[in-house]
Motif scaffolding. Structure first.
Motif, PDB file in Angstrom:
ATOM      1  N   ARG A 188       0.703  -1.213   0.126  1.00 12.57           N
ATOM      2  CA  ARG A 188       0.046   0.019  -0.087  1.00 12.57           C
ATOM      3  C   ARG A 188       0.991   1.298   0.152  1.00 12.57           C
ATOM      4  O   ARG A 188       1.761   1.480   0.876  1.00 12.57           O
ATOM      5  CB  ARG A 188      -0.825  -0.173   1.392  1.00 12.57           C
ATOM      6  N   ALA A 190       1.625   5.403  -0.395  1.00 17.16           N
ATOM      7  CA  ALA A 190       1.029   6.607  -0.384  1.00 17.16           C
ATOM      8  C   ALA A 190       1.908   7.632  -1.272  1.00 17.16           C
ATOM      9  O   ALA A 190       3.129   7.773  -0.839  1.00 17.16           O
ATOM     10  CB  ALA A 190       1.126   7.409   1.026  1.00 17.16           C
ATOM     11  N   ALA A 213      -2.946   5.645  -2.425  1.00 11.06           N
ATOM     12  CA  ALA A 213      -3.613   6.679  -2.310  1.00 11.06           C
ATOM     13  C   ALA A 213      -2.620   7.859  -2.797  1.00 11.06           C
ATOM     14  O   ALA A 213      -1.359   7.933  -2.314  1.00 11.06           O
ATOM     15  CB  ALA A 213      -3.857   7.058  -1.030  1.00 11.06           C
ATOM     16  N   CYS A 215      -1.629  11.909  -2.137  1.00 16.30           N
ATOM     17  CA  CYS A 215      -2.206  12.855  -0.963  1.00 16.30           C
ATOM     18  C   CYS A 215      -1.502  14.030  -1.386  1.00 16.30           C
ATOM     19  O   CYS A 215      -0.435  14.097  -1.527  1.00 16.30           O
ATOM     20  CB  CYS A 215      -1.147  12.178   0.282  1.00 16.30           C
ATOM     21  N   ALA A 237      -7.168   2.546  -5.911  1.00 20.29           N
ATOM     22  CA  ALA A 237      -6.758   3.945  -5.578  1.00 20.29           C
ATOM     23  C   ALA A 237      -7.458   4.878  -5.066  1.00 20.29           C
ATOM     24  O   ALA A 237      -8.760   4.732  -5.442  1.00 20.29           O
ATOM     25  CB  ALA A 237      -5.829   4.577  -6.928  1.00 20.29           C
ATOM     26  N   GLU A 238      -7.144   5.854  -4.390  1.00 17.02           N
ATOM     27  CA  GLU A 238      -7.975   7.020  -3.758  1.00 17.02           C
ATOM     28  C   GLU A 238      -7.124   8.186  -3.558  1.00 17.02           C
ATOM     29  O   GLU A 238      -5.862   8.157  -3.785  1.00 17.02           O
ATOM     30  CB  GLU A 238      -8.321   6.465  -2.256  1.00 17.02           C
ATOM     31  N   ILE A 240      -6.511  11.746  -1.394  1.00 17.12           N
ATOM     32  CA  ILE A 240      -6.836  12.122  -0.054  1.00 17.12           C
ATOM     33  C   ILE A 240      -6.164  13.587   0.153  1.00 17.12           C
ATOM     34  O   ILE A 240      -4.883  13.806  -0.231  1.00 17.12           O
ATOM     35  CB  ILE A 240      -6.000  11.275   1.043  1.00 17.12           C
TER      36      ILE A 240
END
Length: 353
Positions: A188, A190, A213, A215, A237-238, A240
């Protein structure tokens, strides 16, 4: 933003054209006259010539008729571009694409059209009129000439911001993704300061099973959902929204900062690294990944030593060598894992201590 992306023939030092390897006067004159080529290539792209030549060679008259411009003036631009090696010209006055100009076509695979337009845009060119201001005052020449910092300028100019976003997408060639060829399947990530998430999206597409993600500032991540959908990774995926100078999300296996820490002087770069260290907490297996140019030692030519002037003049930042990176890492609570080769964009890995 990173200008040090083009390698020399040995992977370390920039290579000067043969015409520039003569006496001192010839070298300086050649370097000063580079603007002739830069202006010519920018005009070539703005007039759409690489797109027109995609179907095959053409004369100045044929190209001018389609572009709706004066044939004699276009002929002079085409001849200059051929002299610079960006086009090829035969004895009959017909012009064709070279590998360089093929990359300047709209939407061409592996192209760098938007990178060229960005690097030659007035907002990137004008600060070089007063590099000495940055040296004398410590203020970026961009701020002095435009009356505001670079990123504030982008936020107030949608067209400039869009060009910047497109250029940053094209800025990542295959060699950047190859830095991550050995990713574990379950990971995972970032992507801190990753903008609209284009790099993360492509990285996840290449590595099924990896999630992540992006960010960044709310405005920066506005197009992330589209990028994730385009690459078919929306389920992994996201985006933030965060101010990474103040807070970085917790709970990731790796924290990636790609080609952005050179945008700031040490005090601000250290703030970002400290926030990453806060986010990692007690997870000794987590890693900090920094993708940046790594400067060579003193006395060794390095294109990064030229892009360092861009960082200073436009953003107030700096390129760094191994000692700089390890010192910043240690101040934030990180120790290096290995030492990569210098003189190119590379992956620096750090572990929490």
């Amino acid at each position: 933003m990173d200008g040090a992306q083009f390698a020399a023939d040995d992977g370390t030092a920039p290579v000067l054209p043969a015409a520039a390897r003569g006496d001192a006067r010839e070298l300086v004159f050649h370097l000063a006259a580079v603007k002739w080529s830069i202006g010519t290539i920018r005009a070539l792209v703005q007039l759409g010539v690489p797109d027109l030549l995609a179907e095959g060679p053409g004369t100045a008259a044929e190209l001018a008729a389609v572009a709706g411009v004066d044939a004699s003036r276009l002929r002079r631009v085409l001849g200059a571009a051929a002299t610079a090696g960006v086009l090829a010209e035969d004895g009959a006055g017909r012009f064709s694409l070279t590998p360089a100009s093929d990359g300047l076509r709209t939407g061409g695979p592996g192209g760098f059209r938007d990178v060229l337009l960005f690097l030659t845009d007035p907002m990137m060119w004008r600060p070089y009129e007063d590099v000495a201001h940055a040296v004398r005052t410590g203020e970026p020449a961009f701020d002095h000439l435009f009356g505001e910092p670079f990123y504030e300028h982008l936020r107030g100019d949608p067209a400039a911001s869009d060009l910047f976003d497109r250029a940053m997408v094209q800025n990542d060639g295959p060699e950047t993704y190859e830095l991550f060829d050995d990713l574990p399947r379950r990971l995972r990530i970032a992507d801190v300061g990753g903008g609209r998430g284009s790099f993360l999206a492509e990285l996840l597409r290449r590595h099924p099973g990896v999630t992540g993600a992006v960010c960044d500032h709310p405005l920066a991540i506005a197009g992330a959902a589209d990028e994730f959908a385009r690459c078919g990774v929306a389920d992994r995926a996201e985006a933030i929204a965060t101010d990474f100078f103040e807070k970085v999300p917790r709970g990731f296996d790796a924290y990636l900062i790609k080609r952005s820490l050179q945008n700031w002087e040490d005090v601000d770069a250290a703030r970002v690294l400290a926030r990453v260290r806060d986010a990692i907490g007690d997870d000794r297996d987590a890693r900090l990944w920094i993708v940046n140019h790594l400067l060579t030692r003193s006395g060794v030519p390095d294109l990064g030593k030229l892009s360092d002037i861009e960082m200073m003049t436009i953003l107030g930042g700096r390129e760094r060598g191994w000692g700089d990176w390890t010192r910043l890492g240690a101040e934030a609570g990180f120790a290096p894992v290995g030492e990569p080769g210098a003189g190119r964009v590379t992956l620096l890995t750090f572990r929490p201590i």
